[in-house]
Design an enzyme around this catalytic site. Structure first.
Site, PDB file in Angstrom:
ATOM      1  N   GLU A  33       0.851  -1.199   0.000  1.00  0.00           N
ATOM      2  CA  GLU A  33       0.000   0.000   0.000  1.00  0.00           C
ATOM      3  C   GLU A  33       0.880   1.241   0.000  1.00  0.00           C
ATOM      4  N   THR A  41      -9.576   3.761  -0.763  1.00  0.00           N
ATOM      5  CA  THR A  41     -10.543   4.850  -0.919  1.00  0.00           C
ATOM      6  C   THR A  41     -11.666   4.692   0.096  1.00  0.00           C
ATOM      7  N   GLY A 115       4.024   0.108  -5.244  1.00  0.00           N
ATOM      8  CA  GLY A 115       4.334  -1.141  -5.931  1.00  0.00           C
ATOM      9  C   GLY A 115       4.296  -0.965  -7.446  1.00  0.00           C
ATOM     10  N   SER A 145      -9.420   3.300  -7.822  1.00  0.00           N
ATOM     11  CA  SER A 145      -9.812   4.359  -8.771  1.00  0.00           C
ATOM     12  C   SER A 145      -9.547   5.732  -8.177  1.00  0.00           C
ATOM     13  N   LEU A 186     -25.097  13.327  -4.567  1.00  0.00           N
ATOM     14  CA  LEU A 186     -26.302  13.399  -3.734  1.00  0.00           C
ATOM     15  C   LEU A 186     -25.973  13.173  -2.263  1.00  0.00           C
ATOM     16  N   ASP A 312     -12.373  -1.630  -8.288  1.00  0.00           N
ATOM     17  CA  ASP A 312     -12.622  -0.473  -9.160  1.00  0.00           C
ATOM     18  C   ASP A 312     -11.735  -0.452 -10.396  1.00  0.00           C
ATOM     19  N   LEU A 319     -18.017  -0.426  -6.381  1.00  0.00           N
ATOM     20  CA  LEU A 319     -18.606  -0.555  -5.053  1.00  0.00           C
ATOM     21  C   LEU A 319     -17.685  -1.378  -4.169  1.00  0.00           C
ATOM     22  N   HIS A 444     -43.446  -7.021  13.410  1.00  0.00           N
ATOM     23  CA  HIS A 444     -44.263  -5.816  13.429  1.00  0.00           C
ATOM     24  C   HIS A 444     -44.000  -5.048  14.716  1.00  0.00           C
TER      25      HIS A 444
HETATM   26  P1  FAD Z   1      -9.553   1.346  -3.456  1.00  0.00           P
HETATM   27  O1  FAD Z   1     -10.399   1.364  -2.261  1.00  0.00           O
HETATM   28  O2  FAD Z   1      -9.519   2.562  -4.306  1.00  0.00           O
HETATM   29  O3  FAD Z   1      -8.084   1.004  -2.954  1.00  0.00           O
HETATM   30  C1  FAD Z   1      -6.988   0.986  -3.798  1.00  0.00           C
HETATM   31  C2  FAD Z   1      -5.744   1.160  -2.965  1.00  0.00           C
HETATM   32  O4  FAD Z   1      -4.622   0.867  -3.780  1.00  0.00           O
HETATM   33  C3  FAD Z   1      -5.536   2.578  -2.457  1.00  0.00           C
HETATM   34  O5  FAD Z   1      -5.293   2.563  -1.070  1.00  0.00           O
HETATM   35  C4  FAD Z   1      -4.293   3.058  -3.203  1.00  0.00           C
HETATM   36  O6  FAD Z   1      -3.480   3.961  -2.453  1.00  0.00           O
HETATM   37  C5  FAD Z   1      -3.573   1.749  -3.464  1.00  0.00           C
HETATM   38  N1  FAD Z   1      -2.645   1.790  -4.593  1.00  0.00           N
HETATM   39  C6  FAD Z   1      -2.933   2.179  -5.870  1.00  0.00           C
HETATM   40  N2  FAD Z   1      -1.851   2.003  -6.661  1.00  0.00           N
HETATM   41  C7  FAD Z   1      -0.872   1.513  -5.848  1.00  0.00           C
HETATM   42  C8  FAD Z   1       0.478   1.126  -6.086  1.00  0.00           C
HETATM   43  N3  FAD Z   1       1.004   1.190  -7.312  1.00  0.00           N
HETATM   44  N4  FAD Z   1       1.197   0.683  -5.038  1.00  0.00           N
HETATM   45  C9  FAD Z   1       0.655   0.596  -3.787  1.00  0.00           C
HETATM   46  N5  FAD Z   1      -0.612   0.928  -3.527  1.00  0.00           N
HETATM   47  C10 FAD Z   1      -1.360   1.377  -4.547  1.00  0.00           C
HETATM   48  N6  FAD Z   1     -18.782   2.100  -2.198  1.00  0.00           N
HETATM   49  C11 FAD Z   1     -19.715   1.421  -1.518  1.00  0.00           C
HETATM   50  O7  FAD Z   1     -19.919   0.228  -1.777  1.00  0.00           O
HETATM   51  N7  FAD Z   1     -20.456   2.026  -0.541  1.00  0.00           N
HETATM   52  C12 FAD Z   1     -20.296   3.326  -0.232  1.00  0.00           C
HETATM   53  O8  FAD Z   1     -20.987   3.842   0.652  1.00  0.00           O
HETATM   54  C13 FAD Z   1     -19.334   4.070  -0.939  1.00  0.00           C
HETATM   55  N8  FAD Z   1     -19.142   5.364  -0.664  1.00  0.00           N
HETATM   56  C14 FAD Z   1     -18.179   6.059  -1.344  1.00  0.00           C
HETATM   57  C15 FAD Z   1     -18.018   7.407  -1.064  1.00  0.00           C
HETATM   58  C16 FAD Z   1     -17.060   8.145  -1.729  1.00  0.00           C
HETATM   59  C17 FAD Z   1     -16.896   9.599  -1.418  1.00  0.00           C
HETATM   60  C18 FAD Z   1     -16.223   7.501  -2.684  1.00  0.00           C
HETATM   61  C19 FAD Z   1     -15.152   8.281  -3.389  1.00  0.00           C
HETATM   62  C20 FAD Z   1     -16.385   6.164  -2.984  1.00  0.00           C
HETATM   63  C21 FAD Z   1     -17.368   5.428  -2.318  1.00  0.00           C
HETATM   64  N9  FAD Z   1     -17.590   4.089  -2.588  1.00  0.00           N
HETATM   65  C22 FAD Z   1     -18.564   3.407  -1.926  1.00  0.00           C
HETATM   66  C23 FAD Z   1     -16.800   3.366  -3.600  1.00  0.00           C
HETATM   67  C24 FAD Z   1     -15.707   2.530  -2.906  1.00  0.00           C
HETATM   68  O9  FAD Z   1     -14.899   3.376  -2.125  1.00  0.00           O
HETATM   69  C25 FAD Z   1     -14.869   1.815  -3.949  1.00  0.00           C
HETATM   70  O10 FAD Z   1     -15.695   1.073  -4.817  1.00  0.00           O
HETATM   71  C26 FAD Z   1     -13.887   0.865  -3.271  1.00  0.00           C
HETATM   72  O11 FAD Z   1     -13.049   1.555  -2.394  1.00  0.00           O
HETATM   73  C27 FAD Z   1     -13.051   0.133  -4.306  1.00  0.00           C
HETATM   74  O12 FAD Z   1     -12.181  -0.705  -3.653  1.00  0.00           O
HETATM   75  P2  FAD Z   1     -10.799  -1.180  -4.316  1.00  0.00           P
HETATM   76  O13 FAD Z   1     -10.202  -2.124  -3.338  1.00  0.00           O
HETATM   77  O14 FAD Z   1     -11.034  -1.630  -5.691  1.00  0.00           O
HETATM   78  O15 FAD Z   1      -9.914   0.139  -4.430  1.00  0.00           O
HETATM   79  P1  NAD Z   2     -21.821   8.230 -10.566  1.00  0.00           P
HETATM   80  O1  NAD Z   2     -21.531   7.478 -11.797  1.00  0.00           O
HETATM   81  O2  NAD Z   2     -22.656   7.633  -9.513  1.00  0.00           O
HETATM   82  O3  NAD Z   2     -22.529   9.611 -10.932  1.00  0.00           O
HETATM   83  C1  NAD Z   2     -21.990  10.517 -11.836  1.00  0.00           C
HETATM   84  C2  NAD Z   2     -23.112  11.387 -12.334  1.00  0.00           C
HETATM   85  O4  NAD Z   2     -22.559  12.443 -13.063  1.00  0.00           O
HETATM   86  C3  NAD Z   2     -24.081  10.627 -13.257  1.00  0.00           C
HETATM   87  O5  NAD Z   2     -25.388  10.865 -12.853  1.00  0.00           O
HETATM   88  C4  NAD Z   2     -23.768  11.229 -14.618  1.00  0.00           C
HETATM   89  O6  NAD Z   2     -24.879  11.240 -15.475  1.00  0.00           O
HETATM   90  C5  NAD Z   2     -23.339  12.636 -14.217  1.00  0.00           C
HETATM   91  N1  NAD Z   2     -22.515  13.317 -15.206  1.00  0.00           N
HETATM   92  C6  NAD Z   2     -21.538  12.773 -15.981  1.00  0.00           C
HETATM   93  N2  NAD Z   2     -21.005  13.728 -16.781  1.00  0.00           N
HETATM   94  C7  NAD Z   2     -21.654  14.879 -16.483  1.00  0.00           C
HETATM   95  C8  NAD Z   2     -21.568  16.218 -16.954  1.00  0.00           C
HETATM   96  N3  NAD Z   2     -20.708  16.533 -17.926  1.00  0.00           N
HETATM   97  N4  NAD Z   2     -22.379  17.163 -16.434  1.00  0.00           N
HETATM   98  C9  NAD Z   2     -23.271  16.835 -15.457  1.00  0.00           C
HETATM   99  N5  NAD Z   2     -23.410  15.586 -14.996  1.00  0.00           N
HETATM  100  C10 NAD Z   2     -22.600  14.626 -15.479  1.00  0.00           C
HETATM  101  O7  NAD Z   2     -20.390   8.686 -10.017  1.00  0.00           O
HETATM  102  P2  NAD Z   2     -19.998   9.387  -8.658  1.00  0.00           P
HETATM  103  O8  NAD Z   2     -21.193   9.883  -7.956  1.00  0.00           O
HETATM  104  O9  NAD Z   2     -18.896  10.329  -8.997  1.00  0.00           O
HETATM  105  O10 NAD Z   2     -19.405   8.182  -7.844  1.00  0.00           O
HETATM  106  C11 NAD Z   2     -18.243   7.471  -8.333  1.00  0.00           C
HETATM  107  C12 NAD Z   2     -18.299   6.030  -7.966  1.00  0.00           C
HETATM  108  O11 NAD Z   2     -18.205   5.871  -6.563  1.00  0.00           O
HETATM  109  C13 NAD Z   2     -19.592   5.403  -8.413  1.00  0.00           C
HETATM  110  O12 NAD Z   2     -19.284   4.361  -9.285  1.00  0.00           O
HETATM  111  C14 NAD Z   2     -20.246   4.883  -7.183  1.00  0.00           C
HETATM  112  O13 NAD Z   2     -20.695   3.570  -7.346  1.00  0.00           O
HETATM  113  C15 NAD Z   2     -19.157   4.947  -6.119  1.00  0.00           C
HETATM  114  N6  NAD Z   2     -19.812   5.424  -4.894  1.00  0.00           N
HETATM  115  C16 NAD Z   2     -20.708   4.594  -4.294  1.00  0.00           C
HETATM  116  C17 NAD Z   2     -21.395   5.031  -3.181  1.00  0.00           C
HETATM  117  C18 NAD Z   2     -22.379   4.124  -2.543  1.00  0.00           C
HETATM  118  O14 NAD Z   2     -22.365   2.936  -2.817  1.00  0.00           O
HETATM  119  N7  NAD Z   2     -23.257   4.612  -1.680  1.00  0.00           N
HETATM  120  C19 NAD Z   2     -21.190   6.301  -2.689  1.00  0.00           C
HETATM  121  C20 NAD Z   2     -20.290   7.122  -3.342  1.00  0.00           C
HETATM  122  C21 NAD Z   2     -19.606   6.662  -4.448  1.00  0.00           C
END
Ligand code: FAD
Ligand code: NAD
Length: 465
Positions: A33, A41, A115, A145, A186, A312, A319, A444
């Site tokens: 990491e 993330t 890495g 991502s 949102l 991602d 997710l 209920h």
């Molecule tokens: P990540 O969690 O992105 O982890 C990747 C890791 O790899 C990072 O720590 C990074 O530093 C590390 N890394 C990258 N390249 C290297 C390298 N070369 N060497 C060493 N380390 C490296 N998803 C949900 O299901 N529910 C939610 O409520 C939700 N809320 C979210 C809210 C926000 C604001 C955001 C941005 C995302 C949210 N997501 C949610 C999405 C969720 O965070 C991602 O889908 C999830 O973290 C993906 O997991 P991952 O393991 O693929 O990658």
């Molecule tokens: P998203 O794909 O959910 O939403 C992006 C929105 O931006 C879409 O509605 C799209 O139509 C709109 N959009 C795209 N281009 C645009 C433009 N030029 N002008 C205006 N609107 C535009 O992506 P996000 O909200 O950025 O979230 C990123 C990822 O993180 C998602 O894939 C989501 O699954 C994940 N995430 C998940 C959760 C959760 O599970 N509760 C919470 C946060 C994030």
């Protein structure tokens, strides 16, 4: 040189779960990491901190708007935003430490550093202190991502920000513009709206959360509007400019009429892109597609047989729980097992209030595929439980195969939808019919009674509506 059966690059929910499952299966495992804390993330700047702020702001909103009705009198309720952000940081820190504990418990070697592939079986790890190389029979790419943007937008992280900055602002914006009416826009939009910001969401598509069932988009927009958020759907953003202490955004509607928006901050939430920068994919011979996703087959194996990719950084929903399932799947494949993921049954949740949660097919998808389907809906306001808590917005909609009664999709908006959707997932995992669920006793009063009633409604025999 240290050698491993499996090395996982990236410690997000995909990577750390893969590492634990590999270790459980007796494989000698390393986890790399680049950040100082584990959890990716999700734990650091995603799921966990956003939910912490959603919960804190929800308490404040309830105190201001609902306590009096409940018969609770308070003196003036004020936000201590610094404390709110500090509490969020504490939750993140505790959660990340939990991963450190799990790594130790499972005897996983954790490398803090960046890495990158030297070749298909060697990985270099570079940190401030040293650079070392390890050898690994198998590697799992779980590098996650990063926020994506639009070509003409420069994210300065001061006024034009991503979710990462929005989770650690120093002040509550008076006005917040959100570009993108998806999950991030949102959830974080609602946080600041509850804290008093004037929040406007600009969405390119004709509806918010465009990938979800139309009923959910409509109901959610109605609820959030009632709470004060403004929506500009069908608007194309044409420019975003940091003007010093504010931001100016121009957007065109479908008729080409331009509107100027001004705010203290502009949150760019238009999706995320896979992250493989400087990973050296080419040195290992691993292919990525034009979206930047690492290409994988049905077993999440890349074109190089001993290298897998999950979460991602590969195709599919971004997710945390999808990444976790994939981490487990790859670990078990490497150990010689034959696991399976049904991607149709990965639930999607939006943690606004009312919460939105869905699994399976949307009504739009069923219409398009020509399946003969039936719909059963039940409004939350008809539940005693919902009236008791004053959470009357929303409904449950169940979609079934009209010939077999099998549940094909479940779409919920309302209080605690995120937890309720598990019932839909389990029911569909066991290929339950609406009749199966309707005949199961539901406590209920509970919100889940709406699921039972919606299943009864498929056959026109809901009891309470
Ligand atoms: P990540 O969690 O992105 O982890 C990747 C890791 O790899 C990072 O720590 C990074 O530093 C590390 N890394 C990258 N390249 C290297 C390298 N070369 N060497 C060493 N380390 C490296 N998803 C949900 O299901 N529910 C939610 O409520 C939700 N809320 C979210 C809210 C926000 C604001 C955001 C941005 C995302 C949210 N997501 C949610 C999405 C969720 O965070 C991602 O889908 C999830 O973290 C993906 O997991 P991952 O393991 O693929 O990658
Ligand atoms: P998203 O794909 O959910 O939403 C992006 C929105 O931006 C879409 O509605 C799209 O139509 C709109 N959009 C795209 N281009 C645009 C433009 N030029 N002008 C205006 N609107 C535009 O992506 P996000 O909200 O950025 O979230 C990123 C990822 O993180 C998602 O894939 C989501 O699954 C994940 N995430 C998940 C959760 C959760 O599970 N509760 C919470 C946060 C994030």
């Amino acid at each position: 040189m240290s050698t491993y059966d499996v090395t996982v690059i990236g410690s997000g929910p995909g990577g750390y779960v893969a590492a634990i499952r590999c270790a459980q299966l007796g494989l000698k495992t390393a986890l790399i990491e680049k950040y100082n804390t584990l959890g990716g993330t999700c734990l650091n700047v995603g799921c966990i901190p956003s939910k912490a702020l959603l919960d804190s702001s929800h308490h404040y909103y309830d105190a201001v708007n609902h306590f009096e009705k409940h018969g609770i009198e308070t003196s003036e309720v004020k936000v201590n935003f610094t404390q709110m952000i500090d509490r969020k940081a504490e939750v993140v820190s505790q959660t990340c430490s939990g991963i450190d504990f799990l790594m130790k418990k499972n005897n996983i070697d954790v490398y803090n550093g960046f890495g990158s592939f030297v070749d298909a079986t060697h990985i270099e790890i570079a940190s401030e202190k040293k650079t070392e190389t390890i050898e690994s029979k198998h590697t799992i790419i779980a590098t996650g991502s990063k926020p994506s943007s639009l070509p003409f937008i420069s994210i300065d992280k001061k006024r034009v920000i991503t979710s990462t900055e929005a989770l650690s602002l120093k002040e509550i914006p008076k006005k917040l513009l959100v570009i993108g009416g998806g999950v991030i826009g949102l959830e974080l939009g609602q946080v600041y709206s509850r804290l008093g910001s004037e929040v406007s969401v600009i969405e390119y598509m004709p509806k918010i959360i465009p990938g979800m069932d139309g009923m959910l988009s409509k109901e959610l927009q109605k609820s959030l509007k009632k709470q004060g958020m403004k929506f500009f759907t069908g608007h194309k953003v044409t420019s975003v400019e940091n003007t010093g202490d504010s931001v100016t955004v121009m957007a065109d509607n479908k008729k080409g009429i331009s509107t100027e928006f001004n705010a203290d901050y502009c949150l760019i939430a238009v999706g995320r892109k896979p992250y493989t920068d400087k990973l050296g994919l080419e040195k290992a011979g691993v292919l990525a597609n034009d979206k930047g996703q690492v290409e994988t087959n049905g077993y999440l194996q890349t074109n190089i047989p001993n290298i897998y990719a999950i979460g991602d950084v590969v195709k599919g929903a971004m997710l945390a729980h999808k990444a976790e399932e994939e981490g487990t799947l790859v670990a078990e494949i490497i150990a010689g097992q034959k696991p399976h993921i049904d991607y149709n049954l990965i639930p999607g949740v939006v943690y606004t209030w009312p919460e939105v949660a869905a699994v399976g097919k949307t009504e739009e998808q069923l219409k398009e595929s020509g399946v003969n389907y039936k719909v059963g809906s039940f409004p939350m306001r008809a539940l005693g439980r919902a009236r008791a808590s004053m959470d009357i917005d929303g409904q449950v909609k169940v979609l079934t195969n009209a010939d077999t009664d099998e549940i094909l999709g479940m779409h919920i908006i309302g209080a605690r939808a995120a937890d309720m959707i598990a019932e839909g997932v389990i029911a569909m995992e066991f290929r339950a019919s609406a009749e199966d669920v309707a005949r199961s006793s539901h406590a209920h009063p509970s919100y889940t009674e709406a699921i039972k009633e919606a299943c009864l409604a498929v056959d026109g025999r809901a009891i309470h509506s």
